[in-house]
Design a protein around this motif. Sequence first.
Motif, PDB file in Angstrom:
ATOM      1  N   ALA A 163       0.827  -1.205   0.000  1.00  0.00           N
ATOM      2  CA  ALA A 163       0.000   0.000   0.000  1.00  0.00           C
ATOM      3  C   ALA A 163       0.859   1.251   0.000  1.00  0.00           C
ATOM      4  CB  ALA A 163      -0.942  -0.007   1.208  1.00  0.00           C
ATOM      5  N   ASP A 164       1.954   1.216   0.736  1.00  0.00           N
ATOM      6  CA  ASP A 164       2.839   2.373   0.813  1.00  0.00           C
ATOM      7  C   ASP A 164       3.620   2.566  -0.488  1.00  0.00           C
ATOM      8  OD1 ASP A 164       3.474   4.475   2.560  1.00  0.00           O
ATOM      9  OD2 ASP A 164       5.399   3.571   3.065  1.00  0.00           O
ATOM     10  N   GLU A 165       3.834   1.477  -1.214  1.00  0.00           N
ATOM     11  CA  GLU A 165       4.602   1.545  -2.461  1.00  0.00           C
ATOM     12  C   GLU A 165       3.783   2.072  -3.632  1.00  0.00           C
ATOM     13  OE1 GLU A 165       7.391  -2.343  -1.333  1.00  0.00           O
ATOM     14  OE2 GLU A 165       6.100  -2.398  -3.096  1.00  0.00           O
ATOM     15  N   VAL A 166       2.491   1.787  -3.663  1.00  0.00           N
ATOM     16  CA  VAL A 166       1.683   2.095  -4.856  1.00  0.00           C
ATOM     17  C   VAL A 166       0.714   3.260  -4.676  1.00  0.00           C
ATOM     18  CG1 VAL A 166       1.856  -0.294  -5.646  1.00  0.00           C
ATOM     19  CG2 VAL A 166      -0.124   0.399  -4.267  1.00  0.00           C
ATOM     20  N   LYS A 167       0.690   3.845  -3.497  1.00  0.00           N
ATOM     21  CA  LYS A 167      -0.291   4.914  -3.259  1.00  0.00           C
ATOM     22  C   LYS A 167      -0.064   6.107  -4.182  1.00  0.00           C
ATOM     23  CE  LYS A 167       2.365   6.804   0.644  1.00  0.00           C
ATOM     24  NZ  LYS A 167       2.365   7.042   2.117  1.00  0.00           N
ATOM     25  N   GLY A 168       1.176   6.334  -4.600  1.00  0.00           N
ATOM     26  CA  GLY A 168       1.472   7.448  -5.485  1.00  0.00           C
ATOM     27  C   GLY A 168       0.920   7.281  -6.885  1.00  0.00           C
ATOM     28  N   PHE A 169       0.451   6.087  -7.214  1.00  0.00           N
ATOM     29  CA  PHE A 169      -0.116   5.816  -8.536  1.00  0.00           C
ATOM     30  C   PHE A 169      -1.648   5.757  -8.508  1.00  0.00           C
ATOM     31  CE2 PHE A 169       4.021   3.572  -8.325  1.00  0.00           C
ATOM     32  CZ  PHE A 169       4.719   4.365  -9.229  1.00  0.00           C
TER      33      PHE A 169
END
Length: 279
Positions: A163-169
Amino acid sequence: MTSQTWFITGASRGIGLELARAALAAGHRVAATSRRHADIVAALGTHEGLLALDLDVTDSSQIAAAVAATQARFGGIDVLVNNAGYGYLGLFEESTEDDVRAQFETNVFGLFAVTRAVLPVMRAQRRGHVFNVSSVGGISGAASGSLYCSTKFAVEGFSISLADEVKGFGIHVTIVGPGYIRTDFLDARSVRFATTSVDDYAALSAELRGFFEDRSHQQAGDPVRLAEAFLQLAAEKAPPLRFSAGSDALEILDTRLASLKQERDAYADLSRSVDGSWA
């Protein structure tokens, strides 16, 4: 509600089947997958918005083919539901190495592989929602759950980090942790029990197996209502990272939180004593 394309694993029965049915009824497009897509067609019939696909989550070539077919048919994937999995219920010393590997291959590595295949689609869209189906066994362990619970703990740690890795997308991740849901999870088609035995564990093993068999298809949780909860969560602008499904799931979560707090407070001074100063 905006129409979405859902990709659901383990959709031939239980939670996955009810979710596919509910998503179609709500006007969504659904790529429903299972080891035998014919079982999905038999349960749901034919539908303009339904794409039934063969998918063994331990088969990388089938994963790639299913994702490609979904893109070709529907143009993208908005919601991924990693639901495929099974429960292995047996005491650790009565489990074999093959039991361990098989449980992780499906519940963890299969989930990883499907997610890895779908994420590039969602990143390109700059939107998406990944639901990873965990369990109350993902927050609290118990005798007979050493293998199953460890896979669900792995899924929860993975999901929180992802979740922390892909939230920017624009991609959301939600862990769904059901309690006892009234499906075939505990019957012979799904659950697997240890086949080896250790004399010292004989009484405990028999007691636990009887406990689960007595509760098969008697669970309080309604899979139809759980499917409705999935749809509501998928419509949220800011969905939760974790959702506990069922009053029993809430009780287990509360007990676990209280236990963690009690131990935290009891050993807080010892914990702080580990800190040191730089020379």
